[in-house]
Scaffold this motif. Structure first.
Motif, PDB file in Angstrom:
ATOM      1  N   LYS A   1       0.830  -1.204   0.000  1.00 29.84           N
ATOM      2  CA  LYS A   1       0.000   0.000   0.000  1.00 29.84           C
ATOM      3  C   LYS A   1       0.868   1.259   0.000  1.00 29.84           C
ATOM      4  O   LYS A   1       2.064   1.221   0.261  1.00 29.84           O
ATOM      5  CB  LYS A   1      -0.971  -0.020   1.164  1.00 29.84           C
ATOM      6  CG  LYS A   1      -0.352   0.082   2.532  1.00 29.84           C
ATOM      7  CD  LYS A   1      -1.433   0.009   3.581  1.00 29.84           C
ATOM      8  CE  LYS A   1      -0.887   0.430   4.926  1.00 29.84           C
ATOM      9  NZ  LYS A   1      -1.950   0.609   5.872  1.00 29.84           N
TER      10      LYS A   1
ATOM     11  N   LYS B   1      -2.856  -9.182   0.156  1.00 34.33           N
ATOM     12  CA  LYS B   1      -3.189  -8.373   1.327  1.00 34.33           C
ATOM     13  C   LYS B   1      -2.792  -6.911   1.101  1.00 34.33           C
ATOM     14  O   LYS B   1      -3.533  -5.995   1.464  1.00 34.33           O
ATOM     15  CB  LYS B   1      -2.492  -8.919   2.569  1.00 34.33           C
ATOM     16  CG  LYS B   1      -2.823  -8.152   3.815  1.00 34.33           C
ATOM     17  CD  LYS B   1      -2.161  -8.743   5.042  1.00 34.33           C
ATOM     18  CE  LYS B   1      -2.536  -7.914   6.252  1.00 34.33           C
ATOM     19  NZ  LYS B   1      -1.819  -8.269   7.438  1.00 34.33           N
ATOM     20  N   ALA B   2      -1.627  -6.701   0.484  1.00 34.52           N
ATOM     21  CA  ALA B   2      -1.187  -5.341   0.185  1.00 34.52           C
ATOM     22  C   ALA B   2      -2.166  -4.650  -0.756  1.00 34.52           C
ATOM     23  O   ALA B   2      -2.460  -3.468  -0.605  1.00 34.52           O
ATOM     24  CB  ALA B   2       0.210  -5.361  -0.424  1.00 34.52           C
TER      25      ALA B   2
ATOM     26  N   GLU C   1      -5.402  -5.367  -1.061  1.00 27.39           N
ATOM     27  CA  GLU C   1      -6.643  -5.129  -0.318  1.00 27.39           C
ATOM     28  C   GLU C   1      -6.538  -3.936   0.631  1.00 27.39           C
ATOM     29  O   GLU C   1      -7.522  -3.239   0.855  1.00 27.39           O
ATOM     30  CB  GLU C   1      -7.022  -6.388   0.469  1.00 27.39           C
ATOM     31  CG  GLU C   1      -7.429  -7.549  -0.429  1.00 27.39           C
ATOM     32  CD  GLU C   1      -7.483  -8.884   0.304  1.00 27.39           C
ATOM     33  OE1 GLU C   1      -7.103  -8.948   1.493  1.00 27.39           O
ATOM     34  OE2 GLU C   1      -7.891  -9.874  -0.336  1.00 27.39           O
ATOM     35  N   GLU C   2      -5.343  -3.677   1.171  1.00 24.04           N
ATOM     36  CA  GLU C   2      -5.150  -2.572   2.114  1.00 24.04           C
ATOM     37  C   GLU C   2      -4.880  -1.242   1.419  1.00 24.04           C
ATOM     38  O   GLU C   2      -4.838  -0.204   2.059  1.00 24.04           O
ATOM     39  CB  GLU C   2      -4.002  -2.893   3.074  1.00 24.04           C
ATOM     40  CG  GLU C   2      -4.320  -4.026   4.021  1.00 24.04           C
ATOM     41  CD  GLU C   2      -3.147  -4.380   4.926  1.00 24.04           C
ATOM     42  OE1 GLU C   2      -2.038  -3.839   4.730  1.00 24.04           O
ATOM     43  OE2 GLU C   2      -3.347  -5.192   5.839  1.00 24.04           O
ATOM     44  N   SER C   3      -4.678  -1.276   0.121  1.00 23.71           N
ATOM     45  CA  SER C   3      -4.333  -0.081  -0.633  1.00 23.71           C
ATOM     46  C   SER C   3      -5.576   0.680  -1.083  1.00 23.71           C
ATOM     47  O   SER C   3      -6.606   0.088  -1.405  1.00 23.71           O
ATOM     48  CB  SER C   3      -3.516  -0.481  -1.861  1.00 23.71           C
ATOM     49  OG  SER C   3      -3.345   0.630  -2.715  1.00 23.71           O
TER      50      SER C   3
END
Length: 167
Positions: A77, A113-114, A116-118
């Motif tokens: 992110k 995951k990166a 999704e968090e961005s």
């Protein structure tokens, strides 16, 4: 490169590395000579690294000038800070990071995951690839499955990598 302020060439694991001169300003390299080096040693593909403001934008500009596709390698992110620096970083991300993602041929990141968090990466999920092997000597153009010219013995392939190869 943050390794040296002076331009130089070296060989790392059999790959010729050209480092351009720079000046560090608030921990960010200002790349004097980068665009000239990119024009003199035109690559088949440029691999650019986020986050390195100014350096990244110069490398993107060099990619456009040389009509060379680039891959944006991002750790995940976007940058986040508090206070005034946080406001500036949010503006930077919205304008420049988003621009870099939009025009990248591919985007390398380390995990879903990166993404999704961005705030920005989900828009570009169709461009995202996850590397299986990440050593300096592995041919990145094959690693990320991009179309590259056919290299015969009389031709050389060039990959421009913007980012730290070693500390």
């Amino acid at each position: 490169s943050k390794i040296s302020k002076l331009a130089r060439e070296e060989v790392v694991e059999g790959i010729k590395i050209t480092r351009v001169s720079n000046l560090l300003l608030f921990g960010c390299p200002l790349p004097f000579g980068l665009i000239k080096a990119m024009r003199q040693n035109k690559a088949d593909i440029n691999i650019l690294h986020y986050p390195h403001p100014i350096f990244l934008e110069c490398a993107i500009f060099g990619s456009f000038l040389t009509k060379t596709p680039y891959v944006l390698h991002t750790h995940g992110k976007e940058m986040e800070y508090n206070g005034i620096k946080g406001i500036l970083v949010k503006i930077y991300n919205r304008i420049f990071y988003n621009f870099a993602l939009k025009h990248a041929a591919k985007i390398l990141t380390h995990s879903m995951k990166a993404v999704e968090e961005s705030v920005f990466l989900p828009k570009y999920v169709g461009k995202i690839v996850w590397p299986v092997i990440a050593t300096v000597s592995y041919p990145f153009a094959i690693l990320i499955s991009m179309e590259v010219p056919d290299y015969s013995e009389d031709k050389k392939g060039y990959v421009y990598f913007h980012g730290e190869l070693k500390r």
